[in-house]
Design an enzyme around this catalytic site. Structure first.
Site, PDB file in Angstrom:
ATOM      1  N   GLY A  59      53.603  75.504  77.591  1.00  0.00           N
ATOM      2  CA  GLY A  59      54.595  75.039  76.628  1.00  0.00           C
ATOM      3  C   GLY A  59      55.082  76.218  75.810  1.00  0.00           C
ATOM      4  CD  GLN A  64      55.136  79.605  71.037  1.00  0.00           C
ATOM      5  OE1 GLN A  64      55.360  78.581  71.661  1.00  0.00           O
ATOM      6  NE2 GLN A  64      54.054  80.339  71.234  1.00  0.00           N
ATOM      7  CB  CYS A 106      49.059  79.780  70.392  1.00  0.00           C
ATOM      8  SG  CYS A 106      50.786  79.825  69.897  1.00  0.00           S
ATOM      9  CG  LEU A 107      52.189  81.404  75.577  1.00  0.00           C
ATOM     10  CD1 LEU A 107      53.508  81.220  76.314  1.00  0.00           C
ATOM     11  CD2 LEU A 107      51.144  82.025  76.496  1.00  0.00           C
ATOM     12  CG  HIS A 148      50.108  73.917  70.728  1.00  0.00           C
ATOM     13  ND1 HIS A 148      48.910  74.569  70.482  1.00  0.00           N
ATOM     14  CD2 HIS A 148      51.047  74.888  70.793  1.00  0.00           C
ATOM     15  CE1 HIS A 148      49.135  75.870  70.406  1.00  0.00           C
ATOM     16  NE2 HIS A 148      50.422  76.096  70.586  1.00  0.00           N
ATOM     17  CD  GLU A 149      54.351  74.404  72.747  1.00  0.00           C
ATOM     18  OE1 GLU A 149      54.976  75.161  71.990  1.00  0.00           O
ATOM     19  OE2 GLU A 149      53.352  74.773  73.406  1.00  0.00           O
ATOM     20  CG  HIS A 152      54.659  76.578  67.926  1.00  0.00           C
ATOM     21  ND1 HIS A 152      54.213  77.746  67.340  1.00  0.00           N
ATOM     22  CD2 HIS A 152      53.929  76.424  69.049  1.00  0.00           C
ATOM     23  CE1 HIS A 152      53.249  78.279  68.098  1.00  0.00           C
ATOM     24  NE2 HIS A 152      53.051  77.491  69.136  1.00  0.00           N
TER      25      HIS A 152
HETATM   26 NI    NI Z   1      51.630  77.847  70.591  1.00  0.00          NI
END
Ligand code: NI
Length: 208
Positions: A59, A64, A106-107, A148-149, A152
């Protein structure tokens, strides 16, 4: 070369997208609803899938890649050509049910993985890239990813949901991320926060 942004001719221009890491200001700011779905945004969404797959993620939220829009992309399979790609624009979550604890990463915080407690099931209402409404009742991995997204878009990271002891455990990692980020800014490898916020304001004014 110093990274002062060049004057922008088209205020809606998105330019080259790249993954940003904590504590980039875009990650800590609430995103704005999209009111204009144009070619530039569709292109950005395609690039977001590329970036997500390159980073082996499942995701990716717009902030991000330093875009101030309420949208994220998801593919629970994490590989192009497998699973199902979904785009959620202006998502709203409702009907949280049950509780589940699962490890998340998380990226934008590479290497940090912690157990996170969330509702097990949720309903998401959103729009797809064609502007069509979507409503899904989610459970399992897709429910986890969407929550999670969604965080963000609220300017929250999964580390903001940790109990006190676990938060202490990641404190050293966060200090290191901050040191790296501010170091890059001081060497001119990244724009300063004022320039980053001005770019977010410009993009927001163009489509929100
Ligand atoms: Ni993340």
């Amino acid at each position: 070369m110093p990274m002062e942004p060049a004057p922008v001719a088209d205020p809606a221009a998105i330019g080259t997208l790249a993954l940003v890491e904590y504590p980039h200001p875009a990650l800590l700011r609430r995103s704005s609803p999209v009111t204009r779905l144009d070619a530039g945004l569709r292109e950005a969404v395609a690039r977001m899938f590329d970036i997500m797959y390159e980073a082996q993620g499942v995701g990716l939220a717009a902030n991000q890649v330093a875009l101030p829009y309420r949208l994220f992309v998801v593919n629970p399979a994490g590989r192009r050509g497998e699973g199902e790609e979904r785009v959620f624009i202006n998502p709203v979550l409702s009907r949280p049910r049950g509780t589940a604890v699962q490890e998340e990463g998380c990226l934008s915080l590479p290497g940090v993985r912690m157990d996170v407690r969330r509702p097990q099931k949720i309903v998401v209402d959103a729009f797809d890239l064609a502007g069509e409404p979507i409503r899904l009742d989610l459970d399992g991995l897709l429910s986890r990813i969407v929550q999670h997204e969604y965080d963000h878009l609220e300017g929250r990271l999964f580390i903001d949901r940790l109990p006190e002891a676990a938060a202490l455990e990641v404190k050293g990692d966060l200090d290191m991320f901050r040191e790296v980020f501010f170091g890059k800014q001081s060497r001119g490898e990244l724009p300063g926060n004022d320039a980053i916020l001005a770019a977010l304001d410009r993009l927001e004014a163009a489509r929100c």
